[in-house]
Scaffold this active site. Structure first.
Site, short mmCIF file in Angstrom:
data_model
loop_
_atom_site.label_atom_id
_atom_site.label_comp_id
_atom_site.label_asym_id
_atom_site.label_seq_id
_atom_site.Cartn_x
_atom_site.Cartn_y
_atom_site.Cartn_z
N CYS A 356 2.14 2.38 -0.42
CA CYS A 356 1.56 2.51 -1.77
C CYS A 356 2.11 1.40 -2.64
O CYS A 356 3.26 0.98 -2.47
CB CYS A 356 1.92 3.86 -2.39
SG CYS A 356 1.05 5.27 -1.70
N ILE A 357 1.31 0.94 -3.56
CA ILE A 357 1.77 -0.09 -4.50
C ILE A 357 1.14 0.19 -5.85
O ILE A 357 -0.04 0.55 -5.95
CB ILE A 357 1.41 -1.51 -4.00
CG1 ILE A 357 1.99 -2.58 -4.92
CG2 ILE A 357 -0.09 -1.68 -3.80
CD1 ILE A 357 1.94 -3.98 -4.34
N LEU A 358 1.94 0.06 -6.90
CA LEU A 358 1.46 0.41 -8.23
C LEU A 358 2.23 -0.38 -9.29
O LEU A 358 3.45 -0.48 -9.24
CB LEU A 358 1.65 1.91 -8.49
CG LEU A 358 1.40 2.38 -9.93
CD1 LEU A 358 -0.08 2.30 -10.28
CD2 LEU A 358 1.92 3.80 -10.13
N ARG A 365 -2.01 -6.55 -15.81
CA ARG A 365 -2.62 -7.78 -16.30
C ARG A 365 -1.58 -8.74 -16.90
O ARG A 365 -1.87 -9.50 -17.82
CB ARG A 365 -3.72 -7.49 -17.34
CG ARG A 365 -4.81 -6.58 -16.81
CD ARG A 365 -5.90 -6.39 -17.84
NE ARG A 365 -6.59 -7.66 -18.10
CZ ARG A 365 -7.58 -8.15 -17.37
NH1 ARG A 365 -8.01 -7.48 -16.31
NH2 ARG A 365 -8.15 -9.30 -17.68
N GLY A 367 0.80 -10.17 -14.47
CA GLY A 367 1.34 -10.88 -13.33
C GLY A 367 2.32 -10.09 -12.49
O GLY A 367 2.80 -10.58 -11.46
N TYR A 368 2.63 -8.85 -12.89
CA TYR A 368 3.60 -8.06 -12.14
C TYR A 368 3.04 -7.56 -10.81
O TYR A 368 3.79 -7.38 -9.85
CB TYR A 368 4.07 -6.86 -12.98
CG TYR A 368 4.94 -7.25 -14.16
CD1 TYR A 368 6.20 -7.81 -13.96
CD2 TYR A 368 4.50 -7.07 -15.47
CE1 TYR A 368 7.00 -8.17 -15.04
CE2 TYR A 368 5.30 -7.41 -16.55
CZ TYR A 368 6.55 -7.97 -16.33
OH TYR A 368 7.33 -8.32 -17.38
N GLY A 369 1.74 -7.34 -10.75
CA GLY A 369 1.13 -6.88 -9.50
C GLY A 369 1.30 -7.90 -8.39
O GLY A 369 1.71 -7.57 -7.27
N LYS A 370 0.99 -9.16 -8.70
CA LYS A 370 1.17 -10.22 -7.70
C LYS A 370 2.64 -10.39 -7.35
O LYS A 370 2.98 -10.74 -6.21
CB LYS A 370 0.60 -11.54 -8.22
CG LYS A 370 -0.91 -11.67 -8.08
CD LYS A 370 -1.30 -13.13 -8.22
CE LYS A 370 -2.81 -13.28 -8.18
NZ LYS A 370 -3.44 -12.79 -9.42
N GLU A 390 -1.28 -0.90 3.76
CA GLU A 390 -1.95 0.26 4.33
C GLU A 390 -3.23 0.54 3.56
O GLU A 390 -3.29 0.35 2.35
CB GLU A 390 -1.02 1.47 4.27
CG GLU A 390 -1.50 2.68 5.05
CD GLU A 390 -0.44 3.76 5.16
OE1 GLU A 390 -0.73 4.92 4.78
OE2 GLU A 390 0.67 3.45 5.61
#
Length: 500
Positions: A356-358, A365, A367-370, A390
């Site tokens: 899982c990733i969150l 929006r 840049g933390y997701g990347k 996954e």
């Protein structure tokens, strides 16, 4: 005319352009509040996070569709009493491609008599304009391409007519058969249907046991530190907390409390100022903590409960023992504040490096997701493995992964230099080894960007000026990057541990 559960009718809502529209919606629940009826609606073909309570004035009763009555509800096993299986659930959709389609990508093979995809090279032809690709908004899935004939010749690449080093694409490892599918992507090389139950915990939800309760948001608002979050989806918090106007969480241990007074009392006793576990990365104000799901069970379970409010494609497992959690935080004088996290299995037979990733909504929006994705691949590099997330991914997760894969692969292709006056070459395997991105994800990203072309009897990778310009603009906006020198991480061999 009485509106009942299961009815479908147009409902008035405002779109992103602040314009009125009347999308078709399904009535999931109705209630009387202070003598006035309200209806909980799900907009058909819209994400569930847009579901909401509406008043009767927003319903178009002239076009109402009543549910069809059936004596028995069939299932895929032919047994009555449970939900019918949709074609999407039968096929494990939505996915960009299956493992079979990944074997049919139009990439040239080397004459080494292997059955793997090899010797794809990049050709930067400035004269040939390809369709511009915006790396910041990549979201449409790649289309599987028919099988290409076997051509035992190398593929070369050019840029603006100048020769660059050829990049042969080598064979990759064979993927495990019948592993779980990823998100709506062919890159995930999965059929979506496991052949046998997995021995370790998976966070993928099969959606076969959804009911009216889990389809509705049950938490109105969450206060986490200085932020108030409005949940998108159902999360199995205790029933007595779902009627509260605000659910309070300790931002350091993530314990849930029913009132602000309870939270204040808890904070006088809570000694944590950062997530439990080991800090394995710090640069500036950004830190990552590694948390063992067995050693810190309460924190891990509370983290899963919070994450389920914003993840619809994953299910919650209270048995967190098989998982590691990597929590990203931002530091200030009050402590380390959670920004996002990802989890991964201690042992994954399918090469999954993320379960899982969150990124929490207040930090999206930015840049933390990347950064989370890049960190997960940095761990894979230290482990000497290639990895893939996954499946399925959420819609926002898919956007982030597509964008990260595209930028990472283009970054490598644009850095290639010619040797001895020859055009540059690189192999799919070399790209995979340099980035730790699984081979199937590399191939699907090249297809998605429309870089693979047939030119003078060879398959080449063609970078147009539009793609190069789009990539350069996207990289200028990407300020947050992982510094491998700041990572202090030693991978463990969990297979040698009796009980993790």
């Amino acid at each position: 005319m009485e509106v009942i559960e299961g009815c479908r009718l147009p409902v008035l809502r405002r779109n992103q352009e602040n314009e009125d529209e009347w999308p078709l919606a399904e009535i999931l629940e109705r209630e009387d509040i202070s003598g006035r009826k309200v209806f909980y609606v799900h907009y058909i073909d819209f994400n569930k996070r847009l579901d909401e309570w509406v008043t009767p004035e927003r319903l178009d009763l002239k076009k109402i569709q009543f549910p069809k009555k059936e004596a028995k509800t069939p299932t895929k096993n032919g047994l009555p009493g449970s939900r019918p299986s949709s074609p999407e659930r039968e096929l494990g959709l939505p996915y960009l491609a299956t493992s079979a389609s990944l074997q049919r990508v139009p990439v040239v093979k080397l004459p080494d008599r292997t059955n793997s995809i090899e010797n794809v090279t990049k050709n930067l032809l400035s004269k040939r304009k390809l369709e511009a690709v915006s790396l910041a908004t990549q979201c449409s899935p790649a289309t599987p391409v028919a099988a290409a004939p076997e051509i035992p010749t190398p593929v070369y690449a050019q840029q603006n007519g100048s020769a660059r080093r050829p990049v042969p694409v080598g064979a990759g490892r064979k993927r495990k058969a019948n592993c779980l599918g990823t998100d709506e992507d062919s890159q995930d090389s999965s059929d979506g249907i496991p052949s046998a139950p997995r021995m370790t915990g998976s966070l993928v939800s099969d959606r076969s046991h959804d009911d009216i309760v889990t389809r509705m948001k049950n938490i109105e608002c969450i206060e986490l530190g200085r932020h108030r979050l409005k949940p998108w989806y159902f999360s199995p918090y205790p029933q007595e907390l779902t009627s509260l106007p605000v659910l309070y969480l300790c931002e350091f241990c993530l314990k849930y409390l029913k009132s602000l007074k309870c939270l204040q009392r808890h904070l006088t006793k809570c000694n944590l100022r950062h997530p439990p576990g080991n800090e394995i990365y710090r640069k500036g104000t950004i830190s990552f903590f590694e948390i063992d799901g067995r050693k810190n069970k309460n924190y891990s379970q509370n983290l899963c409960l919070l994450a389920k409010c914003f993840l619809d494609h994953k299910t919650l497992y209270y048995d967190t023992d098989p998982f590691l959690f990597y929590v990203m935080t931002e530091y200030d004088c009050k402590g380390f504040h959670i920004v996002g996290y990802f989890s991964k299995e201690k042992e994954s037979t399918e090469d999954y490096n993320v379960a899982c990733i969150l990124t929490l909504p207040p930090y999206q929006r930015r840049g933390y997701g990347k950064l989370l994705i890049e960190f997960s691949y940095e761990l894979s590099k230290v482990e000497g493995k290639t990895g893939t997330p996954e499946k399925p991914l959420s819609d926002l997760g898919l956007l982030s992964y597509r964008s990260y894969w595209s930028q990472t692969i283009l970054e490598i292709l644009m850095e290639l230099k010619s040797e001895n006056g020859e055009r540059p070459q690189i192999t799919i395997n070399e790209i995979s080894e340099l980035t730790s991105i699984k081979k199937e994800d590399v191939i699907s990203t090249l297809q998605y960007l429309n870089l693979i072309n047939y030119y003078k009897g060879q398959y080449i990778l063609t970078l147009s000026e539009d793609i190069v310009e789009g990539h350069e603009k996207a990289m200028m906006k990407r300020h947050l990057r992982i510094d491998s020198k700041c990572l202090h991480f030693t991978p463990k061999d969990w297979s040698k541990r009796g009980k993790w």
